[in-house]
Design a protein around this motif. Structure first.
Motif, mmCIF file in Angstrom:
data_model
loop_
_atom_site.group_PDB
_atom_site.id
_atom_site.type_symbol
_atom_site.label_atom_id
_atom_site.label_comp_id
_atom_site.label_asym_id
_atom_site.label_seq_id
_atom_site.Cartn_x
_atom_site.Cartn_y
_atom_site.Cartn_z
ATOM 1 N N GLN A 193 0.846 -1.209 0.049
ATOM 2 C CA GLN A 193 -0.081 -0.056 0.143
ATOM 3 C C GLN A 193 0.855 1.229 0.098
ATOM 4 N N ARG A 194 2.046 1.145 0.589
ATOM 5 C CA ARG A 194 3.106 2.264 0.587
ATOM 6 C C ARG A 194 3.376 2.677 -0.940
ATOM 7 N N THR A 195 3.493 1.672 -1.561
ATOM 8 C CA THR A 195 4.039 1.921 -3.115
ATOM 9 C C THR A 195 2.622 2.775 -3.895
ATOM 10 N N MET A 196 1.734 2.573 -3.258
ATOM 11 C CA MET A 196 0.314 2.977 -3.881
ATOM 12 C C MET A 196 -0.220 4.277 -3.294
ATOM 13 N N GLY A 197 0.867 4.930 -2.303
ATOM 14 C CA GLY A 197 0.386 6.135 -1.851
ATOM 15 C C GLY A 197 0.016 6.197 -0.409
ATOM 16 N N SER A 198 -0.437 5.166 0.451
ATOM 17 C CA SER A 198 -0.984 4.971 1.602
ATOM 18 C C SER A 198 0.193 5.647 2.742
ATOM 19 N N LYS A 199 -0.287 6.176 3.554
ATOM 20 C CA LYS A 199 0.694 6.469 4.613
ATOM 21 C C LYS A 199 0.472 5.930 6.019
ATOM 22 N N GLN A 200 1.304 4.906 6.186
ATOM 23 C CA GLN A 200 0.920 4.214 7.403
ATOM 24 C C GLN A 200 2.402 3.602 8.108
ATOM 25 N N ARG A 201 2.141 3.320 9.292
ATOM 26 C CA ARG A 201 3.689 2.515 9.699
ATOM 27 C C ARG A 201 3.183 1.592 10.779
ATOM 28 N N MET A 202 4.235 0.629 10.812
ATOM 29 C CA MET A 202 4.163 -0.646 12.020
ATOM 30 C C MET A 202 4.324 0.357 13.258
ATOM 31 N N VAL A 203 3.763 -0.305 14.304
ATOM 32 C CA VAL A 203 3.812 0.233 15.814
ATOM 33 C C VAL A 203 3.923 -0.849 16.774
ATOM 34 N N ALA A 204 4.766 -0.875 17.716
ATOM 35 C CA ALA A 204 4.964 -1.684 18.677
ATOM 36 C C ALA A 204 3.823 -1.585 19.761
ATOM 37 N N PRO A 205 3.574 -2.872 20.612
ATOM 38 C CA PRO A 205 2.483 -2.804 21.631
ATOM 39 C C PRO A 205 2.532 -1.519 22.365
ATOM 40 N N HIS A 206 3.535 -0.920 22.897
ATOM 41 C CA HIS A 206 3.504 0.256 23.700
ATOM 42 C C HIS A 206 3.123 1.501 23.017
ATOM 43 N N GLU A 207 3.420 1.574 21.745
ATOM 44 C CA GLU A 207 3.183 2.437 20.777
ATOM 45 C C GLU A 207 1.558 2.637 20.565
ATOM 46 N N CYS A 208 1.050 1.315 20.412
ATOM 47 C CA CYS A 208 -0.418 1.340 20.367
ATOM 48 C C CYS A 208 -1.292 1.839 21.655
ATOM 49 N N VAL A 209 -0.851 1.793 22.767
ATOM 50 C CA VAL A 209 -1.071 2.259 24.029
ATOM 51 C C VAL A 209 -0.796 3.798 24.160
ATOM 52 N N ALA A 210 0.300 4.096 23.527
ATOM 53 C CA ALA A 210 0.468 5.810 23.684
ATOM 54 C C ALA A 210 -0.530 6.404 22.514
ATOM 55 N N ILE A 211 -0.840 5.482 21.304
ATOM 56 C CA ILE A 211 -1.850 6.186 20.578
ATOM 57 C C ILE A 211 -3.270 6.140 20.883
ATOM 58 N N GLU A 212 -3.628 4.924 21.593
ATOM 59 C CA GLU A 212 -5.104 4.638 22.192
ATOM 60 C C GLU A 212 -4.809 4.070 23.646
ATOM 61 N N PRO A 213 -4.866 4.933 24.582
ATOM 62 C CA PRO A 213 -4.706 4.410 25.891
ATOM 63 C C PRO A 213 -5.786 3.471 26.313
ATOM 64 N N ALA A 214 -7.098 3.296 25.932
ATOM 65 C CA ALA A 214 -8.025 2.309 26.241
ATOM 66 C C ALA A 214 -7.314 1.106 26.071
ATOM 67 N N LEU A 215 -6.357 0.799 25.244
ATOM 68 C CA LEU A 215 -5.868 -0.457 25.124
ATOM 69 C C LEU A 215 -4.790 -1.083 25.777
ATOM 70 N N GLU A 216 -4.600 -0.116 27.133
ATOM 71 C CA GLU A 216 -3.832 -0.750 28.096
ATOM 72 C C GLU A 216 -3.780 -2.192 28.548
ATOM 73 N N SER A 217 -5.097 -2.483 29.029
ATOM 74 C CA SER A 217 -5.212 -3.638 29.794
ATOM 75 C C SER A 217 -5.057 -4.872 28.492
#
Length: 408
Positions: A156-180
């Motif tokens: 999808q990156r080659t087709m123009g999408s802007k995304q990135r892989m994130v680690a579990p701790h980054e997931c929680v930083a982005i969405e705190p409700a995922l902590e548990s």
């Protein structure tokens, strides 16, 4: 021209909006109220940049578990229906890397157009629809699925999408409700630009605006067939009598196959039955998610729409059975408790089911078909991406009618 749109789901209403803006006289016909079909309780996510089709090479290794596990999000109930068998075989034939790559490319291009047209509509109408643009996390539970996601991300990156892989701790930083739920996450794909909205509210707002602009709505009206004038469709035969028009657009979702067959056209559109619940959220900070979340293992999506949380998922090939088994609703409630245990008391679930109109490859059918009358256009088969792709699909229909309008 006078254009008759068959269907008042999000795809049909977006089509009517595009046509009216270009100066056409528009009539919309539907047997129910706007959004009452597959649009009303859908997943609410607008996934413009993450469009991986269901028909993908990875389905082969998942297939035994998906078909045999009692808790599987995919269910097949064989019917005495040639369409189901033909659709299923065509779907399996599409589960390869090359087809998936081509489908992804086409869906991303259509989604980009749809984002632009949806924003134009929002700028014009300012609809009350609980719109948000908080991004999206697609969660993966193990290294194998995460590696497959990485491959899709790179494609999808080659087709123009802007995304990135994130680690579990980054997931929680982005969405705190995922902590548990952090320990259950191997990693995720994060797309900052993704959005959400209440599709049923969008449908209601569109109908109100279109009516004010002179669009005629024939609701509670059944379509029985067509009257022909040579090689063209002259009128729709309906419970309200014959409805004449210069051109027609079929946006009837999973009902399109039957009426398409009456016109001599084969539409490989079959219902993929899905379910959702909509619950009030705990307003405490960090209790309920604000970012869109997809749990890929459960094949369940979570989207915040105002003070509510929409939880949707599953795909069943069971014909047009509109029943809502309690076990399927409990599966969605259990997923909510597992991923977001503090999000809601889950007191009133507002259970819903809808028939997503899917094609084997995952590509919608947009425009004319050689086997059908030239003044009948089709806008159907969007699967789980109907809300995402509706406005871009509608633009293609309007553009396809422009040469005919110039000659009218």
């Amino acid at each position: 021209m006078h254009v008759c749109v068959l269907g008042a789901g999000i795809v049909g209403l977006a089509t009517a909006w595009q046509l009216e803006r270009r100066g056409h006289q528009v009539t919309v016909i539907d047997r129910a109220t706007p959004g009452a079909g597959a649009s009303g309780g859908n997943g609410a996510q607008l996934s413009y940049s993450y469009v991986q089709p269901l028909a993908d090479a990875s389905i082969w290794r998942q297939l035994p578990k998906l078909l045999l596990s009692p808790s599987s999000p995919l269910k097949l109930r064989p019917q005495l229906d040639p369409l189901q068998w033909r659709w299923g075989l065509e779907f399996l034939a599409a589960c390869n890397a090359e087809t998936s790559r081509d489908t992804t490319s086409q869906l991303l291009a259509l989604a980009a157009s749809s984002r632009a047209e949806f924003e134009t509509m929002r700028a014009e109408l300012s609809p009350d629809c609980d719109f948000s643009a908080t991004g999206k996390l697609v969660l993966y539970s193990n290294a194998s699925s995460l590696e497959s996601a990485r491959a899709q991300l790179e494609l999808q990156r080659t087709m123009g999408s802007k995304q990135r892989m994130v680690a579990p701790h980054e997931c929680v930083a982005i969405e705190p409700a995922l902590e548990s739920y952090r320990s259950q996450i191997a990693g995720a794909v994060y797309t900052p630009s993704e959005c959400a909205a209440d599709c049923l509210k969008v449908c209601a707002e569109l109908m109100g605006a279109l009516r004010a602009r002179g669009v005629r709505f024939l609701l509670g009206t059944d379509v029985h067939g067509f009257a022909h004038d040579g090689a063209r469709v002259a009128a729709v035969k309906s419970s309200e009598g014959d409805i004449k028009a210069d051109a027609f657009v079929m946006a009837l979702g999973s009902a399109s196959h039957k009426l398409g067959r009456a016109l001599g056209a084969y539409l490989p559109v079959y219902p993929l039955k899905g379910y959702s619940i909509t619950v009030e959220v705990d307003p405490s900070p960090g209790a309920a998610p604000r970012v869109n979340v997809t749990d890929s293992a459960r094949k369940v999506v979570f989207a915040r729409i105002g003070s509510r949380l929409r939880v949707a998922g599953m795909a069943e090939l069971v014909g047009h059975d509109a029943s809502i088994p309690a076990t399927r609703i409990e599966t969605l409630a259990a997923a909510t408790r597992a991923v977001f245990p503090h999000a809601s008391r889950l007191e009133d679930l507002h259970p819903w089911t809808g028939m997503r109109p899917a094609t084997p490859k995952g590509l919608p059918i947009i425009g004319r078909l050689a086997s059908a009358p030239s003044n009948m256009l089709f806008n159907t088969g969007h699967g789980a991406l109907g809300f995402t792709l509706a406005f871009g699909s509608a633009r293609r229909i309007a553009e396809a009618l422009e040469p005919a309008a110039a000659l009218a």
